[in-house]
Design a protein around this motif. Structure first.
Motif, PDB file in Angstrom:
ATOM      1  N   MET A  92      -7.208  -7.699   4.895  1.00 37.71           N
ATOM      2  CA  MET A  92      -6.812  -6.802   3.817  1.00 37.71           C
ATOM      3  C   MET A  92      -6.652  -5.386   4.344  1.00 37.71           C
ATOM      4  O   MET A  92      -7.352  -4.966   5.270  1.00 37.71           O
ATOM      5  CB  MET A  92      -7.851  -6.816   2.696  1.00 37.71           C
ATOM      6  CG  MET A  92      -8.043  -8.178   2.039  1.00 37.71           C
ATOM      7  SD  MET A  92      -6.529  -8.814   1.295  1.00 37.71           S
ATOM      8  CE  MET A  92      -6.366  -7.727  -0.102  1.00 37.71           C
ATOM      9  N   PRO A  93      -5.717  -4.614   3.770  1.00 38.86           N
ATOM     10  CA  PRO A  93      -5.540  -3.228   4.203  1.00 38.86           C
ATOM     11  C   PRO A  93      -6.815  -2.419   4.034  1.00 38.86           C
ATOM     12  O   PRO A  93      -7.654  -2.704   3.168  1.00 38.86           O
ATOM     13  CB  PRO A  93      -4.443  -2.710   3.265  1.00 38.86           C
ATOM     14  CG  PRO A  93      -3.727  -3.936   2.800  1.00 38.86           C
ATOM     15  CD  PRO A  93      -4.771  -5.006   2.718  1.00 38.86           C
ATOM     16  N   ALA A  94      -6.978  -1.416   4.903  1.00 39.39           N
ATOM     17  CA  ALA A  94      -8.120  -0.517   4.755  1.00 39.39           C
ATOM     18  C   ALA A  94      -8.074   0.142   3.378  1.00 39.39           C
ATOM     19  O   ALA A  94      -7.015   0.385   2.828  1.00 39.39           O
ATOM     20  CB  ALA A  94      -8.084   0.538   5.858  1.00 39.39           C
ATOM     21  N   MET A  95      -9.242   0.419   2.821  1.00 40.53           N
ATOM     22  CA  MET A  95      -9.378   1.063   1.512  1.00 40.53           C
ATOM     23  C   MET A  95      -8.864   0.192   0.364  1.00 40.53           C
ATOM     24  O   MET A  95      -8.605   0.697  -0.736  1.00 40.53           O
ATOM     25  CB  MET A  95      -8.636   2.426   1.480  1.00 40.53           C
ATOM     26  CG  MET A  95      -9.142   3.427   2.482  1.00 40.53           C
ATOM     27  SD  MET A  95     -10.794   4.035   2.085  1.00 40.53           S
ATOM     28  CE  MET A  95     -10.855   5.494   3.132  1.00 40.53           C
ATOM     29  N   TRP A  96      -8.699  -1.103   0.591  1.00 36.15           N
ATOM     30  CA  TRP A  96      -8.145  -1.978  -0.446  1.00 36.15           C
ATOM     31  C   TRP A  96      -9.011  -1.955  -1.707  1.00 36.15           C
ATOM     32  O   TRP A  96      -8.525  -1.744  -2.820  1.00 36.15           O
ATOM     33  CB  TRP A  96      -8.039  -3.398   0.092  1.00 36.15           C
ATOM     34  CG  TRP A  96      -7.444  -4.364  -0.872  1.00 36.15           C
ATOM     35  CD1 TRP A  96      -8.105  -5.250  -1.679  1.00 36.15           C
ATOM     36  CD2 TRP A  96      -6.055  -4.539  -1.159  1.00 36.15           C
ATOM     37  NE1 TRP A  96      -7.216  -5.965  -2.433  1.00 36.15           N
ATOM     38  CE2 TRP A  96      -5.959  -5.548  -2.132  1.00 36.15           C
ATOM     39  CE3 TRP A  96      -4.896  -3.939  -0.677  1.00 36.15           C
ATOM     40  CZ2 TRP A  96      -4.729  -5.962  -2.635  1.00 36.15           C
ATOM     41  CZ3 TRP A  96      -3.681  -4.356  -1.175  1.00 36.15           C
ATOM     42  CH2 TRP A  96      -3.616  -5.357  -2.142  1.00 36.15           C
ATOM     43  N   GLU A  97     -10.296  -2.186  -1.528  1.00 36.01           N
ATOM     44  CA  GLU A  97     -11.203  -2.220  -2.686  1.00 36.01           C
ATOM     45  C   GLU A  97     -11.258  -0.871  -3.371  1.00 36.01           C
ATOM     46  O   GLU A  97     -11.259  -0.783  -4.605  1.00 36.01           O
ATOM     47  CB  GLU A  97     -12.609  -2.644  -2.226  1.00 36.01           C
ATOM     48  CG  GLU A  97     -13.584  -2.857  -3.366  1.00 36.01           C
ATOM     49  CD  GLU A  97     -14.929  -3.348  -2.897  1.00 36.01           C
ATOM     50  OE1 GLU A  97     -15.852  -3.438  -3.746  1.00 36.01           O
ATOM     51  OE2 GLU A  97     -15.093  -3.625  -1.687  1.00 36.01           O
ATOM     52  N   GLY A 109      20.424  11.294   1.522  1.00 36.72           N
ATOM     53  CA  GLY A 109      20.175  11.975   2.793  1.00 36.72           C
ATOM     54  C   GLY A 109      18.704  12.261   3.032  1.00 36.72           C
ATOM     55  O   GLY A 109      17.823  11.578   2.521  1.00 36.72           O
ATOM     56  N   ALA A 110      18.435  13.307   3.808  1.00 39.24           N
ATOM     57  CA  ALA A 110      17.048  13.665   4.139  1.00 39.24           C
ATOM     58  C   ALA A 110      16.362  14.317   2.942  1.00 39.24           C
ATOM     59  O   ALA A 110      16.969  15.102   2.211  1.00 39.24           O
ATOM     60  CB  ALA A 110      17.026  14.606   5.334  1.00 39.24           C
ATOM     61  N   HIS A 111      15.102  13.992   2.759  1.00 41.05           N
ATOM     62  CA  HIS A 111      14.310  14.567   1.670  1.00 41.05           C
ATOM     63  C   HIS A 111      12.836  14.469   2.055  1.00 41.05           C
ATOM     64  O   HIS A 111      12.473  13.742   2.998  1.00 41.05           O
ATOM     65  CB  HIS A 111      14.592  13.856   0.347  1.00 41.05           C
ATOM     66  CG  HIS A 111      14.406  12.370   0.403  1.00 41.05           C
ATOM     67  ND1 HIS A 111      13.162  11.774   0.441  1.00 41.05           N
ATOM     68  CD2 HIS A 111      15.313  11.357   0.444  1.00 41.05           C
ATOM     69  CE1 HIS A 111      13.298  10.462   0.486  1.00 41.05           C
ATOM     70  NE2 HIS A 111      14.589  10.172   0.498  1.00 41.05           N
ATOM     71  N   PRO A 112      11.927  15.154   1.354  1.00 42.82           N
ATOM     72  CA  PRO A 112      10.512  15.187   1.737  1.00 42.82           C
ATOM     73  C   PRO A 112       9.834  13.814   1.766  1.00 42.82           C
ATOM     74  O   PRO A 112       8.837  13.642   2.471  1.00 42.82           O
ATOM     75  CB  PRO A 112       9.874  16.084   0.668  1.00 42.82           C
ATOM     76  CG  PRO A 112      10.978  16.969   0.231  1.00 42.82           C
ATOM     77  CD  PRO A 112      12.208  16.109   0.259  1.00 42.82           C
ATOM     78  N   GLY A 113      10.366  12.854   1.030  1.00 45.09           N
ATOM     79  CA  GLY A 113       9.750  11.534   1.028  1.00 45.09           C
ATOM     80  C   GLY A 113       9.811  10.837   2.376  1.00 45.09           C
ATOM     81  O   GLY A 113       9.017   9.932   2.643  1.00 45.09           O
ATOM     82  N   LEU A 114      10.736  11.251   3.231  1.00 45.57           N
ATOM     83  CA  LEU A 114      10.894  10.600   4.528  1.00 45.57           C
ATOM     84  C   LEU A 114       9.714  10.864   5.464  1.00 45.57           C
ATOM     85  O   LEU A 114       9.623  10.258   6.531  1.00 45.57           O
ATOM     86  CB  LEU A 114      12.209  11.029   5.179  1.00 45.57           C
ATOM     87  CG  LEU A 114      13.474  10.626   4.404  1.00 45.57           C
ATOM     88  CD1 LEU A 114      14.720  11.022   5.175  1.00 45.57           C
ATOM     89  CD2 LEU A 114      13.483   9.131   4.101  1.00 45.57           C
ATOM     90  N   ASP A 115       8.812  11.755   5.067  1.00 45.57           N
ATOM     91  CA  ASP A 115       7.567  11.927   5.818  1.00 45.57           C
ATOM     92  C   ASP A 115       6.688  10.690   5.716  1.00 45.57           C
ATOM     93  O   ASP A 115       5.789  10.504   6.528  1.00 45.57           O
ATOM     94  CB  ASP A 115       6.784  13.143   5.292  1.00 45.57           C
ATOM     95  CG  ASP A 115       7.275  14.444   5.908  1.00 45.57           C
ATOM     96  OD1 ASP A 115       7.968  14.370   6.942  1.00 45.57           O
ATOM     97  OD2 ASP A 115       6.965  15.514   5.363  1.00 45.57           O
ATOM     98  N   GLY A 116       6.912   9.863   4.705  1.00 45.21           N
ATOM     99  CA  GLY A 116       6.148   8.634   4.580  1.00 45.21           C
ATOM    100  C   GLY A 116       5.778   8.309   3.150  1.00 45.21           C
ATOM    101  O   GLY A 116       5.816   9.176   2.270  1.00 45.21           O
ATOM    102  N   PRO A 117       5.428   7.044   2.892  1.00 43.38           N
ATOM    103  CA  PRO A 117       5.053   6.624   1.546  1.00 43.38           C
ATOM    104  C   PRO A 117       3.721   7.227   1.123  1.00 43.38           C
ATOM    105  O   PRO A 117       2.912   7.637   1.966  1.00 43.38           O
ATOM    106  CB  PRO A 117       4.961   5.099   1.678  1.00 43.38           C
ATOM    107  CG  PRO A 117       4.631   4.872   3.110  1.00 43.38           C
ATOM    108  CD  PRO A 117       5.369   5.944   3.873  1.00 43.38           C
ATOM    109  N   ASN A 120      -1.001   3.595   6.522  1.00 48.22           N
ATOM    110  CA  ASN A 120      -0.218   3.473   7.737  1.00 48.22           C
ATOM    111  C   ASN A 120      -0.601   2.168   8.416  1.00 48.22           C
ATOM    112  O   ASN A 120      -1.460   1.434   7.910  1.00 48.22           O
ATOM    113  CB  ASN A 120      -0.482   4.661   8.672  1.00 48.22           C
ATOM    114  CG  ASN A 120       0.677   4.943   9.607  1.00 48.22           C
ATOM    115  OD1 ASN A 120       1.508   4.075   9.860  1.00 48.22           O
ATOM    116  ND2 ASN A 120       0.729   6.158  10.114  1.00 48.22           N
ATOM    117  N   ARG A 121       0.001   1.878   9.530  1.00 51.60           N
ATOM    118  CA  ARG A 121      -0.286   0.641  10.234  1.00 51.60           C
ATOM    119  C   ARG A 121      -1.747   0.591  10.668  1.00 51.60           C
ATOM    120  O   ARG A 121      -2.161   1.285  11.587  1.00 51.60           O
ATOM    121  CB  ARG A 121       0.624   0.502  11.452  1.00 51.60           C
ATOM    122  CG  ARG A 121       0.532  -0.854  12.140  1.00 51.60           C
ATOM    123  CD  ARG A 121       1.523  -0.951  13.281  1.00 51.60           C
ATOM    124  NE  ARG A 121       1.493  -2.255  13.900  1.00 51.60           N
ATOM    125  CZ  ARG A 121       2.197  -3.303  13.471  1.00 51.60           C
ATOM    126  NH1 ARG A 121       3.008  -3.168  12.441  1.00 51.60           N
ATOM    127  NH2 ARG A 121       2.121  -4.464  14.085  1.00 51.60           N
TER     128      ARG A 121
END
Length: 283
Positions: free
Chosen positions: A95-100, A213-221, A238-239
């Motif tokens: 499970m992803p970290a911090m899932w709970e 195009g480019a926007h601030p969201g491209l820094d990551g989810p 993140n991974r």
């Protein structure tokens, strides 16, 4: 909501579990307060996250609830480190970290804003999409393990259908909808599910077109949690690792990115039209 000053995220996490442990023990609040010689108001504030926590008080509660030693030490460690800003953890197990922790805050939030660059938000995934996603990202899983993980992931979605459900907003990149996760049939059902969800009163789905195009969201989810009685939180995944950001400057930066994403995203009606167009091309 974002300007409130409250107890640290680690304390809020422990407070939430203290209440669940008491309910699971079958003990009433009055019984617990009497057994430990504390006032009912103190116990209430400890369980609601309205006050800081002391190691001795939490230790006494965990002992009364007969919490196993390993779990007891994990919770006490969170209390000891409560003053440290933000909270980061590396993934352990499947499970992803911090899932709970994330699922607890989803249950407590008044509003949740989820921007994704590559995936359909977990709160709106179908069984077929989630199965294909889990199996595709970890090819070593067997069928039973995939089913277990999918069931755990999709169980989170019940929070959106309860009587006091939070408002949930999904901001999704167009390329996410055009990526085949599973086969065309899986994606068709997934996109139709998004269209259906977008028509619920407490759910908003908006698409960010590729041509934006480019926007601030491209820094990551990110996921931004707003609460009625507590400061807002940001979840970054993140991974192999996850982090909760609670410092005002981090929350403010995320909220500004969200504002700009609102400017870049299609309105709801146009988002639904685009999703229908993408789905129609799959059949």
């Amino acid at each position: 909501m974002s300007g409130r000053v409250g107890v640290p995220v680690r304390v809020r996490r422990v407070s939430s579990e203290l209440r669940e442990l008491r309910l699971r023990s079958g003990l009433g609040a009055e019984e617990v307060a009497g057994a430990l010689g504390m006032s009912m108001s103190k116990l209430s504030r400890m369980e609601s996250g309205q006050r800081g926590l002391q190691v001795d008080d939490v230790s006494a509660l965990l002992g009364l609830y007969r919490v196993p030693a390993r779990r007891r030490e994990e919770l006490l460690s969170l209390v000891r480190n409560a003053s440290m800003p933000n909270w980061w953890r590396v993934q352990e197990g499947r499970m992803p970290a911090m899932w709970e922790e994330a699922t607890r805050f989803e249950r407590e939030a008044a509003a949740i804003f989820n921007y994704e660059t590559m995936l359909v938000p977990g709160m709106l995934q179908t069984t077929g999409y989630a199965s294909a996603l889990v199996g595709g990202t970890d090819p070593d899983l067997n069928i039973a393990e995939i089913e277990t993980l999918v069931t755990s992931r999709l169980s989170r979605q019940t929070v959106l259908n309860r009587a006091n459900a939070p408002h949930f907003e999904a901001l999704i990149e167009q390329s996410t909808l055009e990526r085949l996760v599973g086969d065309a049939g899986v994606m068709y059902q997934q996109i139709r599910h998004l269209v259906s969800a977008a028509r619920q009163d407490n759910i908003t789905v908006r698409v960010v077109e590729t041509r934006a195009g480019a926007h601030p969201g491209l820094d990551g989810p990110f996921v931004l949690f707003d609460f009625d009685q507590h400061p807002s939180l940001v979840l970054l995944e993140n991974r192999g690792s996850s982090a909760f950001l609670e410092e005002p400057e981090h929350v403010a930066a995320t909220r500004e990115a969200l504002r700009r994403l609102h400017e870049a995203a299609l309105p709801t009606h146009d988002s639904i039209a685009l999703m229908n167009d993408i789905a129609d091309k799959l059949v």
